[in-house]
Motif scaffolding. Sequence first.
Motif, PDB file in Angstrom:
ATOM      1  N   ARG A   1       0.821  -1.222   0.020  1.00 25.52           N
ATOM      2  CA  ARG A   1       0.047  -0.156  -0.175  1.00 25.52           C
ATOM      3  C   ARG A   1       0.902   1.264  -0.117  1.00 25.52           C
ATOM      4  O   ARG A   1       0.590   2.203  -0.783  1.00 25.52           O
ATOM      5  N   ALA A   2       1.992   1.261   0.972  1.00 28.89           N
ATOM      6  CA  ALA A   2       2.898   2.205   0.847  1.00 28.89           C
ATOM      7  C   ALA A   2       3.383   2.660  -0.428  1.00 28.89           C
ATOM      8  O   ALA A   2       3.477   3.787  -0.889  1.00 28.89           O
ATOM      9  N   SER A   3       3.872   1.595  -1.007  1.00 34.74           N
ATOM     10  CA  SER A   3       4.785   1.758  -2.536  1.00 34.74           C
ATOM     11  C   SER A   3       3.730   1.988  -3.251  1.00 34.74           C
ATOM     12  O   SER A   3       3.903   3.332  -4.069  1.00 34.74           O
ATOM     13  N   ARG A   4       2.563   1.594  -3.243  1.00 40.26           N
ATOM     14  CA  ARG A   4       1.649   2.015  -4.470  1.00 40.26           C
ATOM     15  C   ARG A   4       1.242   3.567  -4.203  1.00 40.26           C
ATOM     16  O   ARG A   4       0.990   4.268  -5.282  1.00 40.26           O
ATOM     17  N   ASP A   5       0.936   4.016  -3.042  1.00 40.93           N
ATOM     18  CA  ASP A   5       0.255   5.402  -2.727  1.00 40.93           C
ATOM     19  C   ASP A   5       1.469   6.259  -3.171  1.00 40.93           C
ATOM     20  O   ASP A   5       1.340   7.485  -3.555  1.00 40.93           O
ATOM     21  N   ALA A   6       2.627   5.990  -2.784  1.00 36.45           N
ATOM     22  CA  ALA A   6       3.782   6.639  -3.062  1.00 36.45           C
ATOM     23  C   ALA A   6       3.988   6.833  -4.681  1.00 36.45           C
ATOM     24  O   ALA A   6       4.150   7.998  -5.268  1.00 36.45           O
ATOM     25  N   HIS A   7       3.846   5.847  -5.442  1.00 40.00           N
ATOM     26  CA  HIS A   7       3.840   5.863  -6.833  1.00 40.00           C
ATOM     27  C   HIS A   7       2.912   4.924  -7.460  1.00 40.00           C
ATOM     28  O   HIS A   7       3.034   4.027  -7.563  1.00 40.00           O
ATOM     29  N   PRO A   8       1.684   5.361  -7.831  1.00 38.49           N
ATOM     30  CA  PRO A   8       0.716   4.912  -8.433  1.00 38.49           C
ATOM     31  C   PRO A   8       0.958   4.208  -9.697  1.00 38.49           C
ATOM     32  O   PRO A   8       1.960   4.802 -10.207  1.00 38.49           O
ATOM     33  N   VAL A   9       0.457   3.097  -9.893  1.00 42.08           N
ATOM     34  CA  VAL A   9       0.811   2.422 -11.194  1.00 42.08           C
ATOM     35  C   VAL A   9       0.065   2.758 -12.328  1.00 42.08           C
ATOM     36  O   VAL A   9      -1.236   3.228 -12.321  1.00 42.08           O
ATOM     37  N   GLU A  10       0.583   3.285 -13.622  1.00 39.00           N
ATOM     38  CA  GLU A  10      -0.175   4.004 -14.469  1.00 39.00           C
ATOM     39  C   GLU A  10      -0.925   2.937 -15.393  1.00 39.00           C
ATOM     40  O   GLU A  10      -0.258   1.796 -15.545  1.00 39.00           O
ATOM     41  N   THR A  11      -2.239   3.051 -15.579  1.00 40.84           N
ATOM     42  CA  THR A  11      -2.875   2.103 -16.293  1.00 40.84           C
ATOM     43  C   THR A  11      -3.280   2.466 -17.590  1.00 40.84           C
ATOM     44  O   THR A  11      -3.531   3.733 -17.870  1.00 40.84           O
ATOM     45  N   VAL A  12      -3.841   1.341 -18.405  1.00 37.67           N
ATOM     46  CA  VAL A  12      -4.479   1.691 -19.742  1.00 37.67           C
ATOM     47  C   VAL A  12      -5.560   0.866 -19.494  1.00 37.67           C
ATOM     48  O   VAL A  12      -6.011  -0.185 -18.914  1.00 37.67           O
ATOM     49  N   ALA A  13      -6.882   1.634 -20.148  1.00 38.49           N
ATOM     50  CA  ALA A  13      -8.095   0.813 -20.342  1.00 38.49           C
ATOM     51  C   ALA A  13      -7.963  -0.692 -20.779  1.00 38.49           C
ATOM     52  O   ALA A  13      -7.114  -0.726 -21.974  1.00 38.49           O
ATOM     53  N   SER A  14      -8.591  -1.546 -20.338  1.00 36.32           N
ATOM     54  CA  SER A  14      -8.697  -2.736 -21.106  1.00 36.32           C
ATOM     55  C   SER A  14      -9.570  -2.943 -22.170  1.00 36.32           C
ATOM     56  O   SER A  14     -10.946  -2.850 -21.916  1.00 36.32           O
ATOM     57  N   ASP A  15      -8.981  -3.154 -23.366  1.00 38.62           N
ATOM     58  CA  ASP A  15     -10.025  -3.211 -24.460  1.00 38.62           C
ATOM     59  C   ASP A  15     -10.311  -4.346 -24.952  1.00 38.62           C
ATOM     60  O   ASP A  15      -9.443  -5.242 -25.526  1.00 38.62           O
ATOM     61  N   PHE A  16     -11.450  -4.951 -24.692  1.00 40.05           N
ATOM     62  CA  PHE A  16     -11.670  -6.579 -24.975  1.00 40.05           C
ATOM     63  C   PHE A  16     -12.283  -6.664 -26.431  1.00 40.05           C
ATOM     64  O   PHE A  16     -12.757  -7.824 -26.967  1.00 40.05           O
ATOM     65  N   THR A  17     -12.152  -5.808 -27.216  1.00 38.84           N
ATOM     66  CA  THR A  17     -12.983  -5.557 -28.765  1.00 38.84           C
ATOM     67  C   THR A  17     -12.217  -6.912 -29.424  1.00 38.84           C
ATOM     68  O   THR A  17     -13.019  -7.476 -30.313  1.00 38.84           O
ATOM     69  N   VAL A  18     -10.908  -7.071 -29.369  1.00 39.21           N
ATOM     70  CA  VAL A  18     -10.452  -8.260 -30.016  1.00 39.21           C
ATOM     71  C   VAL A  18     -11.154  -9.417 -29.612  1.00 39.21           C
ATOM     72  O   VAL A  18     -10.963 -10.480 -30.662  1.00 39.21           O
ATOM     73  N   LEU A  19     -11.371  -9.614 -28.445  1.00 38.76           N
ATOM     74  CA  LEU A  19     -12.138 -11.066 -28.268  1.00 38.76           C
ATOM     75  C   LEU A  19     -13.708 -11.038 -28.714  1.00 38.76           C
ATOM     76  O   LEU A  19     -14.119 -11.960 -29.132  1.00 38.76           O
ATOM     77  N   ARG A  20     -14.303  -9.728 -28.386  1.00 33.81           N
ATOM     78  CA  ARG A  20     -15.610  -9.608 -29.066  1.00 33.81           C
ATOM     79  C   ARG A  20     -15.801  -9.751 -30.341  1.00 33.81           C
ATOM     80  O   ARG A  20     -16.780 -10.402 -31.020  1.00 33.81           O
ATOM     81  N   GLU A  21     -14.654  -9.359 -31.152  1.00 31.04           N
ATOM     82  CA  GLU A  21     -14.723  -9.489 -32.742  1.00 31.04           C
ATOM     83  C   GLU A  21     -14.474 -10.822 -33.170  1.00 31.04           C
ATOM     84  O   GLU A  21     -14.621 -11.127 -34.339  1.00 31.04           O
TER      85      GLU A  21
END
Lengths: 219, 474
Positions: A13-33
Amino acid sequence: MSDARSSILASLRASRDAHPVETVASDFTVLREKRWGPAERLERVKRMMEAVHTEFVDATEQDWPAVVQAFLKDAGAKTVLYAPATEAGARLESSWADGGPELVRYDRPVDEFKEEMFTGIDAGITQTLGAIADTGSLVLWPSADEPRLLSLVPHIHIALLKADALYDTFWQVMTENRWAEGMPTNALLISGPSKTADIEQTLAYGVHGPKRLIVVVIR
Amino acid sequence: MAHAEIDFGKASRAALQDPQLRANFRRAMDGLMSKRAAQFADSAEWHSMRALGASVRLRALSKLPELLEKLEENCTRNGITVHWASTTDEANAIVLEIMLRVNAKLAVKGKSMVSEEMHLNAFLEKHGIEAIEADLGEYIIQLDHEMPSHIIMPAIHKNTKQIAQLFRDKIKEAEYTEDVDQLTGLARRVLRKKFMNADVGISGVNAAVAETGTLCLVENEGNGRMVTTVPPVHIAVMGLEKVVEKLEDVPPVLSLLTRSATAQPITTYVNMITSPRKDGEKDGPREIHLVILDNGRSKIYADEELRHTLRCIRCGACMNHCPVYTRVGGHAYQAPYPGPIGKILVPQMEGLDKRGAMPHACTMCNACVEICPVQIPIAGLMNRLREEAVHPGPAVKDAGAQASKAEALVWKGWAATFSSPTAYRMATTVLSAVGNAAPASLPLLKEWTSVRAKPRFAGRTLHDLARDRGIPDV
Ligand code: SF4
């Protein structure tokens, strides 16, 4: 070791709060298609599963118990484990003709007949929830009525597949049927008989699980 | 060196002299690479899947503490007992305690890299419990008292003849045969008895789903299903990074894993376990335990850059594509995780004093970065560890352990030469005049020339030649 728990979580928790992890949205289109037409799906399931030594047998709603019995007789099976409390089990029981392999009921805890299951059973019969075109996989939800080891310990596994129970992807199966709202004790995908390539990359079938997987397609 | 028993350089040199070993690896890796490429032939699909896989792993890491709590909560609700271990010693103690409570004499094991980290087999053996590896590859190397040489195919360094001989020597009922079906059949007979009689089954975890409290395992042989279904107690061990947020995150992760690892669209079995045997159910373990292991992972997580190591889904593709791994094989690393992922993970777990050589065994060719299904910048992390090895600091265990005064001095001299035009000109003039006369056996030069041709200095420098053509100095 609850102090391990709190120290691990506090540190994360301390590590994450000090440096949050940058995320990108999960795009499931490849599976949906990933989509196939109704006819293509079965054809693809067959092609992919046959490539890993699965065998296919055609049957109808009427004749499948007889087809299964004839197949097992040909295969030399003497004993066949089945789940008497399922719909398929009831059909098998009522239409099993005399003179074929012997039907053995899986109606008690395995602990009472483990040795017999491991040494005296040739084949096991299960239903499936359907099959997946993308990967060529059967979907199984074992239950109290249809136990888990039916599809694992016997040397031959007979899996009943309704020809219209076909999906495009694993992702589609779980999202459309809302698996996340309640998972069973054990859910399984099975894509062929047991196999290994651990000896010099040479494929060998039937290492620990079934040596043969037979899909009976019921139309 | 502080750890004489671990000498990557020496072990590599020995491995390079073994033509059989090199042939075994070369052949296996070539096959794996081309089959994997066929699995990802559609490059648009590959790029989208890989972006999706990376996003799933990053999202899990971004909520790691919350997801682990959620996983614990849901597992507990489902009847799975959750344990936490900071170190491998703690994890071993937890496993042993469970075994002793149920009076276990025999454990069967599915493939688990975390249990290799723990050296669990040796530990249990010390306490009088037999732990049998049931994955065929693991079984083979256990018979020969070896470590896995690959995280997916542990016995890849052996050929059929070697395995045939091993079975003949180590299994009572075995006759010598090089027929792979017969060898497999023999293992089937031996191990089925073990499954039937085992008191405890031990497995790893490929992905643990926080949303539902489900443990997912992929495998081809059925041993994973055996160990998680037949014995009355199942113990699963996992690294704390193995959690994913949602059930729908599982299909992309498993698809990338199996296609990257063994070029299969999916493995024979995908086994999703959510609870022990419920009332009325006729099989499955009555107890399931999940041991969540840290072993340095929370420290890795603390560093903004290095934490990307924890994205890894252990597909092993990076080793298949690594020019160093392919040549020296897995054992030279003397570590549970070899190859590129090992070179960034093991030094962080065990420290740069003991493992400082690992990040240097890399040509920076970037092959692993291009194929990693979750886009880990492996080469970048390798560079970072090289830096950490010579600069004391808090980020990595034993950072600075490899700092050398001589090396620092050389770099200082290099920097001074390259930032002063006069010094640079003098140095190049001297080298082009007499550099070629330096014998290849000079102390520092020898290291380089023992396996490479000695570089030849040009008679005139590039600056000189440019001046001839009328290009003025800046
Ligand atoms: S670092 Fe990437 S390529 Fe290597 S094992 Fe992990 S996920 Fe696979």
